[in-house]
Design a protein around this motif. Structure first.
Motif, PDB file in Angstrom:
ATOM      1  N   TRP A  87      -6.001   0.218  -6.377  1.00 56.58           N
ATOM      2  CA  TRP A  87      -5.323  -0.500  -5.295  1.00 56.58           C
ATOM      3  C   TRP A  87      -6.225  -1.567  -4.678  1.00 56.58           C
ATOM      4  CZ3 TRP A  87      -6.114   0.327   0.274  1.00 56.58           C
ATOM      5  CH2 TRP A  87      -5.239  -0.465   1.049  1.00 56.58           C
TER       6      TRP A  87
ATOM      7  N   HIS B 219       0.802  -1.225   0.000  1.00 53.95           N
ATOM      8  CA  HIS B 219       0.000   0.000   0.000  1.00 53.95           C
ATOM      9  C   HIS B 219       0.838   1.279   0.000  1.00 53.95           C
ATOM     10  CE1 HIS B 219       1.132  -0.548   4.190  1.00 53.95           C
ATOM     11  NE2 HIS B 219       0.865   0.751   4.384  1.00 53.95           N
TER      12      HIS B 219
ATOM     13  N   PHE C 240       1.067   3.348  -3.343  1.00 54.45           N
ATOM     14  CA  PHE C 240      -0.268   3.907  -3.593  1.00 54.45           C
ATOM     15  C   PHE C 240      -0.548   5.065  -2.634  1.00 54.45           C
ATOM     16  CE2 PHE C 240      -0.751  -0.279  -5.491  1.00 54.45           C
ATOM     17  CZ  PHE C 240      -1.504  -0.021  -6.627  1.00 54.45           C
TER      18      PHE C 240
ATOM     19  N   LYS D 271      -5.534  -5.514  -4.537  1.00 55.38           N
ATOM     20  CA  LYS D 271      -5.543  -6.173  -3.231  1.00 55.38           C
ATOM     21  C   LYS D 271      -6.459  -7.390  -3.248  1.00 55.38           C
ATOM     22  CE  LYS D 271      -6.305  -5.174   1.665  1.00 55.38           C
ATOM     23  NZ  LYS D 271      -6.730  -4.160   2.658  1.00 55.38           N
TER      24      LYS D 271
END
Length: 589
Positions: free
Chosen positions: A581, A555, A558, A585
């Motif tokens: 994202w 993360h 991002f 994920k």
């Protein structure tokens, strides 16, 4: 020890021929002397002097000197029994004496020639015994030392001389070949044993089977196991235990259980063998994650009143530590003491490892004190686990105390232990103490490696000493150490945090030039550096390159780019990036 085989028949035969030649030469010299004494006399010599005493005393003394050899021949038998001679020095009498002496000597030479075969056999047997024992010992020593080529060559020379090494010596050779992975040569040697002898025994096949198990070729090991009966060799408990251990290591627990039911019924070895086999099965279950089945094997052992040893306890305690039931594991170590079994270094090391995994550093350090009171000296593994566990939890000062304990006991830690301390102080932002441990490390003869310099560079980066961090990169190159991906990531991060994005890109290009593949941390630090300088275009290009690199992206990149879009007021771009994202994920999970 003899280096080469002696040809006993040839050497003894040559020796006897030389012996006979020397004897004949002596007789000739005696005869010539007697002729000279007969036909030539000095004027001062009494013509009535006795010649027989001179001839026989001279020849007898000379022959005694020549024939003093451990062959056991009697020198007095070389002369005739008739020692009478004319007192007046009659030449005819002298010739009679000479003729009798030569005749008797020739008869003795004839008997000696006929006795050569028996003498040769005696010498041959003696040389053979010495040579055989010496060569057997040499072959075994060479096999243990790993010099199998020389050992096999010596075995071949023995076979050429008609000497066959025993089965124990062949087992030494098979064991050496299996340890080095030369299983084809071991197979060839066993085939030769079946053809020319000696016949292989169960230990030979156990060694061969274990060799294939070490190479993880369990199928071949099972095939050899099945062919043992074809050669009249019955597997023993060692054979089964080797195969059970190999099957458990491969995860074939059911097959291992089937083999367990086929273990031979030997009343004398039943208890110990059942214990060994059950311990192997329990260890296999633990390593394969089947803790419940391992506990079932332990319960079956206790219900049968099996005399459990320290090894079985260690295996069971290890399984309990893997389940993070350290309290129960510690209770079983106390049960060992009640049964009269002293916990050893493996028991305590297992408890220390389990306690640190459970986050109980104080209890782990207490186990170290218990070891000292019980007379069990901690080893390198004990101190390594203590130092690593304490450094992981941030207690570097306590970890350094254990390092000093090692030095007081003349136990020089390996580089990894030093690096743990150096890295611990580096993370705490105390580079001075980190460098002092580096200097102490060198003083004890332990050379720093790349990990040591990475820890020191990280200490400088943590203290915001950018110049010192870059100087360490030059220093490690001077010592023949080349920076790795971690080194470049630390320096790129330091350059980006200092706002030197161009220098960070220079390090990135240098990294690519050395053949290193950048990882996610490399891209993340560069993305952060571009965002700090406001290079949005370069940031997006680098971010897309990261997404297409095939690396697992977390993360952080991002979050950096989303935050930048929010600062710029580009909330739509920020939301689209957030959706992307979430999709990645979901796919990742």
């Amino acid at each position: 020890m003899a280096a080469v085989l002696i040809e006993p028949s040839t050497s003894s035969h040559v020796f006897l021929l030389r012996f006979l030649d020397r004897t004949i030469d002596t007789i000739k010299q005696n005869a010539a002397q007697m002729f000279a004494n007969i036909f030539y006399r000095e004027p001062t010599v009494d013509p009535n002097a006795r010649c027989d005493s001179f001839v026989f005393s001279y020849s007898f003394n000379h022959l005694m000197e020549t024939l003093t050899h451990p062959c056991g021949l009697r020198t007095q038998d070389w002369f005739p029994n008739n020692k009478q001679c004319n007192d007046e020095g009659d030449p005819q009498a002298v010739f009679n004496v000479l003729d009798a002496m030569l005749k008797g000597s020739l008869e003795r030479l004839k008997s000696m020639r006929e006795g050569i075969p028996s003498l040769k056999m005696g010498l041959t047997g003696r040389v053979m015994d010495v040579s055989y024992a010496g060569h057997i010992t040499l072959i075994r020593d060479l096999s243990l030392a790993g010099k199998l080529g020389a050992a096999l060559l010596l075995r071949r020379k023995m076979l050429q001389k008609g000497f066959v090494p025993d089965v124990i010596t062949h087992n030494y050779l098979v064991n050496g070949l299996c340890k080095t992975g030369e299983l084809d040569n071991a197979n060839w040697l066993i085939r030769e044993m079946l053809e020319i002898g000696p016949s292989p025994n169960c230990a030979t096949y156990n060694t061969f089977i274990k060799g294939y198990c070490l190479m993880n070729d369990v199928d071949k090991a099972l095939f050899i196991f099945c062919t043992m009966n074809n050669y009249g060799i019955r597997p023993n408990r060692v054979t089964f235990n080797i195969l059970v251990h190999a099957l458990c290591k491969r995860g074939l627990l059911e097959d291992a259980k089937k083999l367990l039911s086929e273990i031979l019924e030997d009343d004398e070895e039943k208890t110990s063998s059942d214990l060994i086999t059950s311990t192997i099965l329990m260890d296999g279950c633990i390593k394969n994650g089947d803790i419940i089945q391992a506990f079932g094997i332990w319960d079956a052992m206790t219900q049968k009143n099996t005399l459990i040893d320290a090894v079985a306890y260690n295996v069971f305690i290890h399984g309990l530590c893997l389940t993070e039931d350290v309290k129960l594991a510690y209770s079983y170590s106390c049960e060992m003491l009640k049964r009269g079994l002293l916990p050893d270094i493996f028991t305590y090391n297992t408890l220390i490892s389990g306690l640190f995994k459970a986050g109980k550093s104080y209890e782990a350090c207490y186990i170290h004190d218990v070891m000292l009171r019980m007379g069990v000296s901690p080893d390198q593994i004990s101190y390594k686990m203590l130092i690593q566990g304490l450094c992981t939890q941030g207690d570097v000062s306590k970890a350094s105390e254990y390092l000093h304990c090692m030095l007081k006991k003349s136990m020089v830690p390996e580089p990894q232990v030093w690096n743990l301390i150096i890295n611990g102080y580096g993370r705490c932002g105390d580079p001075d103490i980190a460098f002092s441990f580096r200097d102490q490390m060198i003083s004890f003869g332990v050379l720093p490696n790349v990990f040591t310099y990475n820890a020191l560079i990280h200490a400088h980066v943590k203290a915001q000493n950018i110049v010192g961090a870059f100087s360490l990169k030059k220093e490690m190159v001077c010592y023949g150490l080349f920076p790795d991906v971690v080194t470049y990531n630390l320096l790129i991060s330091a350059a980006c945090n200092a706002g030197h994005i161009n220098f960070a890109l220079h390090l990135y290009n240098e990294m690519l030039g050395r053949g290193y593949e950048p990882d996610m941390i490399t891209y993340t630090e560069l993305i952060k550096g571009h965002c700090m300088r406001g290079n949005v275009k370069e940031t997006v290009e680098l971010f897309n390159k990261l997404l297409n690199s095939g690396l697992t992206v977390d993360h952080v990149p991002f979050q950096i780019l989303i935050k930048k879009y929010c600062i710029m007021g580009e909330t739509d771009w920020a939301f689209d990036l957030y959706q992307k994202w979430l999709e990645r994920k979901t796919v990742f999970h």
